[in-house]
Design a protein around this motif. Structure first.
Motif, PDB file in Angstrom:
ATOM      1  N   GLY A  94       0.808  -1.210   0.000  1.00 23.34           N
ATOM      2  CA  GLY A  94       0.000   0.000   0.000  1.00 23.34           C
ATOM      3  C   GLY A  94       0.846   1.267   0.000  1.00 23.34           C
ATOM      4  O   GLY A  94       0.581   2.206  -0.764  1.00 23.34           O
ATOM      5  N   VAL A  95       1.882   1.287   0.835  1.00 21.85           N
ATOM      6  CA  VAL A  95       2.771   2.456   0.896  1.00 21.85           C
ATOM      7  C   VAL A  95       3.512   2.635  -0.426  1.00 21.85           C
ATOM      8  O   VAL A  95       3.617   3.751  -0.957  1.00 21.85           O
ATOM      9  N   ALA A  96       4.036   1.522  -0.966  1.00 19.27           N
ATOM     10  CA  ALA A  96       4.768   1.601  -2.228  1.00 19.27           C
ATOM     11  C   ALA A  96       3.858   2.079  -3.358  1.00 19.27           C
ATOM     12  O   ALA A  96       4.270   2.886  -4.211  1.00 19.27           O
ATOM     13  N   SER A  97       2.608   1.597  -3.380  1.00 23.11           N
ATOM     14  CA  SER A  97       1.669   2.006  -4.425  1.00 23.11           C
ATOM     15  C   SER A  97       1.341   3.490  -4.326  1.00 23.11           C
ATOM     16  O   SER A  97       1.262   4.197  -5.348  1.00 23.11           O
ATOM     17  N   ALA A  98       1.149   3.975  -3.098  1.00 25.00           N
ATOM     18  CA  ALA A  98       0.831   5.393  -2.912  1.00 25.00           C
ATOM     19  C   ALA A  98       1.995   6.276  -3.357  1.00 25.00           C
ATOM     20  O   ALA A  98       1.794   7.296  -4.024  1.00 25.00           O
ATOM     21  N   ILE A  99       3.217   5.878  -2.994  1.00 23.37           N
ATOM     22  CA  ILE A  99       4.388   6.666  -3.389  1.00 23.37           C
ATOM     23  C   ILE A  99       4.557   6.656  -4.905  1.00 23.37           C
ATOM     24  O   ILE A  99       4.843   7.688  -5.523  1.00 23.37           O
ATOM     25  N   PHE A 100       4.364   5.471  -5.510  1.00 22.23           N
ATOM     26  CA  PHE A 100       4.495   5.375  -6.970  1.00 22.23           C
ATOM     27  C   PHE A 100       3.453   6.231  -7.672  1.00 22.23           C
ATOM     28  O   PHE A 100       3.768   6.930  -8.651  1.00 22.23           O
ATOM     29  N   ALA A 101       2.214   6.198  -7.188  1.00 22.88           N
ATOM     30  CA  ALA A 101       1.152   6.988  -7.815  1.00 22.88           C
ATOM     31  C   ALA A 101       1.432   8.485  -7.687  1.00 22.88           C
ATOM     32  O   ALA A 101       1.221   9.256  -8.638  1.00 22.88           O
TER      33      ALA A 101
END
Length: 225
Positions: free
Chosen positions: A141-148
């Motif tokens: 979830g954290v990685a996805s938010a940062i990537f987005a």
């Protein structure tokens, strides 16, 4: 206490008192033939060190034959009580585990016997590890938010979008200049090399049990948590 008498008169009284750190505090008193007593100056005293029979709570040692006592974590709890995984005592057990509370082992009693637990230094206790799927979902979830967020920011800077509000115009302008300089100086390859170096510095010492030069490890420690 030992008293040494001499044929010519007078005697030395030697008192040994063991303290908690394993040192014997030596007091030497000399009694002259006329009965006058005086302490021998501290500079002339003998200092002896031997392993203490038992280890006090809050301290740990690797074996009963060593004189090196290591202070353990002591964490205040509710009220006036304090908690430490090192219970002390006279039985060293295997590798100093005898000085630890039940469920603890290793140096300073900071190794959890139960493989599903980890030692939390903030509270000085073993805690149950979170299920792997929970940790994986949080990380994803954290990685996805940062990537987005980075993707949206990169797309906005590469476009011709011009913010209407003055407070956003300057940051966007600075960001576009940074992108231009990034391409001009080929920073993508340099960033990859830095990231690879950081991975090496973070993994090699623990994997291969080697020590790296201090100059290489100091800056990498900033990114660890």
């Amino acid at each position: 206490t030992v008293t040494l008498a001499f044929a010519g008169g007078g005697n030395y009284t030697v008192t040994l008192e063991a303290n908690r750190m394993g040192y014997f505090v030596v007091e030497i008193e000399y009694t002259q033939p006329d009965g006058t007593a005086e302490l021998v100056p501290a500079a002339a005293r003998i200092l002896v060190r031997a392993p203490p029979h038992s280890v006090p709570a809050g301290w740990w040692r690797a074996s009963p034959n060593t004189t090196d006592l290591i202070e353990c974590s002591i964490v205040p709890e509710l009220g006036s009580e304090e908690w430490t995984p090192c219970q002390g005592g006279a039985d060293a057990g295997v590798g100093g585990a005898g000085y630890c509370e039940v469920g603890y082992a290793g140096p300073r009693c900071e190794v959890c016997v139960n493989g599903t637990h980890y030692f939390d230094k903030a509270v000085g206790k073993c805690k149950l590890c979170e299920p792997l799927e929970n940790s994986a979902l949080k990380l994803l979830g954290v990685a996805s938010a940062i990537f987005a967020l980075l993707f949206a920011l990169f797309h906005m800077l590469r476009s011709t979008y011009k913010p209407r509000h003055w407070a956003l115009r300057r940051p966007v302008l600075v960001g576009r200049r940074i992108l231009i300089r990034w391409s001009q100086y080929s920073m993508r390859a340099k960033a990859k090399n830095i990231f690879t170096l950081f991975q090496i510095l973070a993994v090699v010492p623990s994997t291969y049990e080697v020590s790296l030069p201090k100059e290489l490890t100091e800056w990498a420690a900033v990114f660890r948590w």
